[in-house]
Design a protein around this motif. Structure first.
Motif, PDB file in Angstrom:
ATOM      1  N   MET A   1      43.049 -35.783 -47.390  1.00  0.00           N
ATOM      2  CA  MET A   1      43.757 -34.740 -46.654  1.00  0.00           C
ATOM      3  C   MET A   1      42.913 -33.470 -46.627  1.00  0.00           C
ATOM      4  N   GLU A   2      42.754 -32.902 -45.450  1.00  0.00           N
ATOM      5  CA  GLU A   2      41.950 -31.697 -45.269  1.00  0.00           C
ATOM      6  C   GLU A   2      42.704 -30.461 -45.776  1.00  0.00           C
ATOM      7  N   PRO A   3      41.965 -29.424 -46.220  1.00  0.00           N
ATOM      8  CA  PRO A   3      42.616 -28.172 -46.609  1.00  0.00           C
ATOM      9  C   PRO A   3      43.453 -27.602 -45.453  1.00  0.00           C
ATOM     10  N   PHE A   4      44.660 -27.144 -45.760  1.00  0.00           N
ATOM     11  CA  PHE A   4      45.546 -26.650 -44.705  1.00  0.00           C
ATOM     12  C   PHE A   4      46.322 -25.401 -45.122  1.00  0.00           C
ATOM     13  N   ILE A   5      46.059 -24.924 -46.333  1.00  0.00           N
ATOM     14  CA  ILE A   5      46.817 -23.806 -46.892  1.00  0.00           C
ATOM     15  C   ILE A   5      45.926 -22.577 -47.018  1.00  0.00           C
ATOM     16  N   ARG A   6      46.390 -21.438 -46.512  1.00  0.00           N
ATOM     17  CA  ARG A   6      45.668 -20.184 -46.717  1.00  0.00           C
ATOM     18  C   ARG A   6      45.954 -19.661 -48.131  1.00  0.00           C
ATOM     19  N   ASN A   7      45.098 -18.771 -48.587  1.00  0.00           N
ATOM     20  CA  ASN A   7      45.293 -18.178 -49.908  1.00  0.00           C
ATOM     21  C   ASN A   7      46.659 -17.500 -50.034  1.00  0.00           C
ATOM     22  N   ASP A   8      47.060 -16.723 -49.018  1.00  0.00           N
ATOM     23  CA  ASP A   8      48.340 -16.016 -49.105  1.00  0.00           C
ATOM     24  C   ASP A   8      49.513 -16.992 -49.130  1.00  0.00           C
ATOM     25  N   GLN A   9      49.388 -18.108 -48.416  1.00  0.00           N
ATOM     26  CA  GLN A   9      50.442 -19.119 -48.428  1.00  0.00           C
ATOM     27  C   GLN A   9      50.539 -19.795 -49.795  1.00  0.00           C
ATOM     28  N   TYR A  10      49.384 -20.056 -50.392  1.00  0.00           N
ATOM     29  CA  TYR A  10      49.357 -20.630 -51.738  1.00  0.00           C
ATOM     30  C   TYR A  10      50.044 -19.693 -52.720  1.00  0.00           C
ATOM     31  N   ASN A  11      49.738 -18.401 -52.617  1.00  0.00           N
ATOM     32  CA  ASN A  11      50.357 -17.412 -53.512  1.00  0.00           C
ATOM     33  C   ASN A  11      51.868 -17.359 -53.315  1.00  0.00           C
ATOM     34  N   PHE A  12      52.318 -17.467 -52.070  1.00  0.00           N
ATOM     35  CA  PHE A  12      53.754 -17.468 -51.785  1.00  0.00           C
ATOM     36  C   PHE A  12      54.428 -18.675 -52.444  1.00  0.00           C
ATOM     37  N   ILE A  13      53.809 -19.845 -52.278  1.00  0.00           N
ATOM     38  CA  ILE A  13      54.360 -21.066 -52.879  1.00  0.00           C
ATOM     39  C   ILE A  13      54.361 -20.948 -54.400  1.00  0.00           C
ATOM     40  N   ARG A  14      53.292 -20.397 -54.958  1.00  0.00           N
ATOM     41  CA  ARG A  14      53.218 -20.166 -56.416  1.00  0.00           C
ATOM     42  C   ARG A  14      54.406 -19.333 -56.896  1.00  0.00           C
TER      43      ARG A  14
END
Length: 211
Positions: A1-14
């Protein structure tokens, strides 16, 4: 699976996972926890407008997290699918700031590109801060005089309470010989600011105001 998440989205999910873990720590009502799980999943999945089935499966797994240890393991796995910030050379930077004769490269050795939404670094000699951000895959360079305040305030980029400084830009006015100055308080520590970002909205507004 290719990368699909931006840094800010990752932080939001975190942050949403932390909400879920806190819920399981402090609440015993199953209905309440079920509602919390649904809300966290909805918010996280809605970050992506065109999500693929395998990506959805990955995100749905966060609903099974109850404990801090599970959260850490899941986030480590999720980090593999974060889109890294584009690497850039000194020559490319010089094209963004052609009038800066002694432009210094940002300290990249300790920089994690997967934890970067924008690049910000200081030039203590000139008391300037440089900011590099991509919009529509195009690099945009900002520079401004930066005066640390050594006090906490709300950052104009990440919208969090951090130690900030005044970032002051100057643009030519409509009339000849006039200039317009704009100042914004932003994080002194750009790396910390990137970790705080859970949306690109404020960053986009900041760039629009300063460029």
């Amino acid at each position: 699976m290719e990368p699909f998440i931006r840094n800010d989205q990752y932080n939001f999910i975190r942050d949403q996972i932390q909400v879920l873990v806190n819920g399981h720590t402090s609440v015993n009502d199953r209905e309440v926890l079920s509602a919390l799980k649904s809300l966290v999943l909805e918010k996280s999945i809605n970050l992506f407008s065109d999500i693929k089935s395998e990506q959805l499966i990955m995100l749905n797994r966060l609903g099974d997290i109850h404990r801090k240890e599970q959260a850490g393991e899941y986030l480590t796995q999720l980090k593999q699918f974060v889109i890294p910030f584009k690497e850039i050379s000194l020559n490319s930077l010089k094209k963004l700031w052609p009038k800066v004769k002694k432009l210094k490269m940002p300290p990249l050795d300790d920089l994690c590109l997967k934890e970067t939404s924008y690049l910000g670094w200081d030039d203590a000699g000139s008391q300037k801060k440089y900011i590099l951000v991509y919009q529509d895959s195009k690099p945009i360079g900002l520079q401004g005089h930066f005066t640390p305040s050594h006090k906490k305030g709300i950052c104009a980029i990440c919208n969090k309470l951090e130690v900030v400084g005044m970032f002051l830009t100057e643009k030519k006015g409509v009339a000849e010989g006039t200039f317009t100055k704009r100042g914004n308080y932003i994080c002194h520590d750009s790396a910390k600011c990137n970790q705080n970002l859970t949306s690109l909205k404020k960053l986009t507004e900041f760039v629009t105001l300063c460029k």
